[in-house]
Design a protein around this motif. Structure first.
Motif, PDB file in Angstrom:
ATOM      1  N   UNK A   1       0.718  -1.178  -0.130  1.00 36.38           N
ATOM      2  CA  UNK A   1      -0.138   0.132  -0.029  1.00 36.38           C
ATOM      3  C   UNK A   1       0.997   1.187   0.078  1.00 36.38           C
ATOM      4  N   UNK A   2       1.875   1.224   0.615  1.00 37.90           N
ATOM      5  CA  UNK A   2       2.700   2.458   0.899  1.00 37.90           C
ATOM      6  C   UNK A   2       3.268   2.782  -0.659  1.00 37.90           C
ATOM      7  N   UNK A   3       3.665   1.840  -1.524  1.00 36.28           N
ATOM      8  CA  UNK A   3       4.228   1.983  -2.853  1.00 36.28           C
ATOM      9  C   UNK A   3       2.928   2.317  -3.672  1.00 36.28           C
ATOM     10  N   UNK A   4       1.882   2.205  -3.542  1.00 35.74           N
ATOM     11  CA  UNK A   4       0.748   2.536  -4.225  1.00 35.74           C
ATOM     12  C   UNK A   4       0.307   3.874  -3.808  1.00 35.74           C
ATOM     13  N   UNK A   5       0.261   4.218  -2.568  1.00 34.32           N
ATOM     14  CA  UNK A   5      -0.254   5.510  -2.116  1.00 34.32           C
ATOM     15  C   UNK A   5       0.810   6.436  -2.685  1.00 34.32           C
ATOM     16  N   UNK A   6       2.104   6.211  -2.989  1.00 37.27           N
ATOM     17  CA  UNK A   6       2.833   7.410  -3.081  1.00 37.27           C
ATOM     18  C   UNK A   6       2.818   7.728  -4.451  1.00 37.27           C
ATOM     19  N   UNK A   7       2.247   6.883  -5.399  1.00 38.68           N
ATOM     20  CA  UNK A   7       1.688   7.274  -6.745  1.00 38.68           C
ATOM     21  C   UNK A   7       0.613   8.088  -6.865  1.00 38.68           C
ATOM     22  N   UNK A   8      -0.141   8.437  -5.903  1.00 37.04           N
ATOM     23  CA  UNK A   8      -1.656   9.050  -5.772  1.00 37.04           C
ATOM     24  C   UNK A   8      -1.504  10.531  -6.178  1.00 37.04           C
ATOM     25  N   UNK A   9      -0.509  11.300  -5.689  1.00 34.21           N
ATOM     26  CA  UNK A   9      -0.505  12.824  -5.765  1.00 34.21           C
ATOM     27  C   UNK A   9      -0.331  12.931  -7.270  1.00 34.21           C
ATOM     28  N   UNK A  10       0.525  12.219  -7.990  1.00 32.41           N
ATOM     29  CA  UNK A  10       0.834  12.787  -9.528  1.00 32.41           C
ATOM     30  C   UNK A  10      -0.633  12.556 -10.211  1.00 32.41           C
ATOM     31  N   UNK A  11      -1.110  11.330  -9.959  1.00 31.19           N
ATOM     32  CA  UNK A  11      -2.199  11.013 -10.628  1.00 31.19           C
ATOM     33  C   UNK A  11      -3.303  12.103 -10.349  1.00 31.19           C
ATOM     34  N   UNK A  12      -3.542  12.687  -9.041  1.00 30.42           N
ATOM     35  CA  UNK A  12      -4.474  13.366  -8.680  1.00 30.42           C
ATOM     36  C   UNK A  12      -4.213  14.954  -9.454  1.00 30.42           C
ATOM     37  N   UNK A  13      -3.040  15.204  -9.439  1.00 36.02           N
ATOM     38  CA  UNK A  13      -2.490  16.449 -10.109  1.00 36.02           C
ATOM     39  C   UNK A  13      -3.029  16.431 -11.454  1.00 36.02           C
ATOM     40  N   UNK A  14      -2.621  15.450 -12.121  1.00 38.78           N
ATOM     41  CA  UNK A  14      -3.044  15.418 -13.454  1.00 38.78           C
ATOM     42  C   UNK A  14      -4.398  15.409 -14.110  1.00 38.78           C
ATOM     43  N   UNK A  15      -5.125  15.084 -13.023  1.00 38.07           N
ATOM     44  CA  UNK A  15      -6.788  15.236 -13.408  1.00 38.07           C
ATOM     45  C   UNK A  15      -7.156  16.685 -12.938  1.00 38.07           C
ATOM     46  N   UNK A  16      -6.581  17.597 -12.272  1.00 36.01           N
ATOM     47  CA  UNK A  16      -7.156  18.918 -11.951  1.00 36.01           C
ATOM     48  C   UNK A  16      -7.375  19.631 -13.048  1.00 36.01           C
ATOM     49  N   UNK A  17      -6.681  19.861 -13.948  1.00 35.83           N
ATOM     50  CA  UNK A  17      -7.295  20.802 -15.141  1.00 35.83           C
ATOM     51  C   UNK A  17      -8.490  20.190 -15.710  1.00 35.83           C
ATOM     52  N   UNK A  18      -8.611  19.084 -16.331  1.00 35.67           N
ATOM     53  CA  UNK A  18      -9.987  18.411 -16.862  1.00 35.67           C
ATOM     54  C   UNK A  18     -10.887  18.721 -15.691  1.00 35.67           C
ATOM     55  N   UNK A  19     -10.628  18.306 -14.383  1.00 34.08           N
ATOM     56  CA  UNK A  19     -11.847  18.389 -13.505  1.00 34.08           C
ATOM     57  C   UNK A  19     -12.310  19.762 -13.342  1.00 34.08           C
ATOM     58  N   UNK A  20     -11.419  20.856 -13.308  1.00 36.86           N
ATOM     59  CA  UNK A  20     -11.757  22.296 -13.277  1.00 36.86           C
ATOM     60  C   UNK A  20     -12.660  22.430 -14.232  1.00 36.86           C
TER      61      UNK A  20
END
Length: 378
Positions: free
Chosen positions: A212-231
């Motif tokens: 889970x630690x290795x999977x969790x560390x990948x979440x921020x970049x995935x979230x950041x990449x969706x911010x523009x289309x989400x907005x």
């Protein structure tokens, strides 16, 4: 050494590779490579010296890279580096020129003296570069020759990361360069034990867990990449709700637009955060299916919390629209995670995309139509 910085210096032969005759010398800081602390003279010319200790600047760079800032240009110059005070008998480790890969390698070797040969992987990590072919046989052989490694070490052994194995044909490297490839452990943290054991890896060193630690560390970049289309989608949803809803614009935005934005946010979090965290426990093999399940559960909860009126046509249309749109978004974003996971293969990902992507587009499109219909008929 062949680089793009001040380290591309004329070859200076010392005639001897013993540690007594190869002395680190100060070198001016490079704006691109401030982690270099000096140079080490070798029979093949000057080699940059690096430390196993990461600086605050190194850590800060990794932090921003995890957020997606400058991730595609987070690289170092390819070529040969010296860690500690290596001599002619010191091990030779192979790495990618993705700086985070290089940093993670050197930080696990405090007090060690090794040579690190960095391949030009176009700023991509070892695993992904091996799949793309940039961490490959040709580049490895070229760097061995370009660095003058045969003049620097007396042995003919190189240690390649196990995750780089798909791109490296060990027998061809031996034929073309004379160096025998030893595939090291999966994780850099196991390198000290691997070296101390005479280049022998245990079963645990060969396994690739994905905790889970290795999977969790990948979440921020995935979230950041969706911010523009989400907005953008959120603004569109607020606009459509405002002008198409049954009340005045402000009231429509509050009662119809904001819930729509909330539904989008929930769907995005389902695909980018909940999916990687819950990955091993969600049924199914396809990531798109796992994301679909998570999105469907959250869509049902959202509809219940919103108190949609199932007894009216607009209410049913709205409910079905969320049941279509939210799982589609979470399924698509979950499918994007295939490139980060050890669970997938290239052929499997291509097959999944051919099947899932048309369904995701169709479901999301139908959901949008039903949501607009619910606004017009309310």
């Amino acid at each position: 050494m062949e680089t793009k910085t001040q380290f591309a210096l004329p070859v200076i032969s010392t005639g001897n590779t013993s540690s007594e005759n190869i002395n680190p010398q100060p070198v001016p800081a490079s704006p691109k490579q401030p982690f270099v602390t000096g140079i080490r003279e070798t029979p093949a010319g000057p080699v940059p010296v690096v430390s196993a200790a990461l600086t605050f600047r190194d850590s800060l760079g990794s932090f921003f890279c995890r957020l997606g800032a400058g991730r595609m240009d987070y690289s170092i110059d390819p070529g040969l580096y010296a860690l500690g005070a290596p001599d002619e008998s010191s091990p030779v480790l192979i790495s990618a020129n993705y700086k985070m890969s290089f940093d993670y390698l050197r930080r696990e070797l405090p007090g060690r003296s090794v040579w690190i040969l960095v391949l030009d992987t176009k700023g991509i990590n070892v695993w992904c570069a091996a799949g793309k072919g940039t961490f490959g046989t040709g580049e490895l052989v070229y760097r061995i020759e370009a660095s003058g490694l045969k003049k620097i070490v007396s042995h003919r052994k190189i240690i390649v990361p196990q995750l780089g194995a798909p791109g490296v044909a060990a027998h061809l490297v031996k034929v073309l360069s004379g160096f025998r490839v030893h595939f090291g452990p999966v994780r850099a943290e196991d390198l000290p034990a691997y070296l101390d054991a005479g280049l022998t890896a245990t079963k645990e060193m060969r396994s690739m867990p994905f905790p889970m630690t290795d999977r969790a560390v990948l979440i921020p970049v995935e979230l950041v990449e969706t911010l523009k289309p989400l907005l953008i989608l959120s603004l569109v949803a607020l606009f459509l709700a405002g002008i198409l809803g049954p009340r005045d614009i402000l009231t429509n935005i509050v009662h119809e637009g904001i819930p729509a934005v909330l539904a989008l946010v929930i769907a995005v979090l389902a695909g980018t955060a909940l999916h990687p965290l819950l990955l091993p426990w969600v049924p199914g093999r396809a990531f798109s299916f796992k994301g679909l399940i998570i999105g469907m559960i959250l869509a049902v909860g959202f509809i219940a919390a919103r108190g949609v009126n199932w007894h009216s046509w607009p209410g049913r249309a709205e409910a079905v629209s969320w049941l279509l749109m939210m799982p589609s978004v979470s399924s698509y974003l979950a499918m994007n995670f295939t490139g980060c996971s050890t669970y997938t293969s290239l052929s499997g990902v291509k097959k999944e995309m051919r099947f899932a992507l048309p369904l995701q587009i169709a479901a999301a499109s139908l959901g949008v139509v039903l949501w607009i219909t619910s606004l017009l008929w309310a």
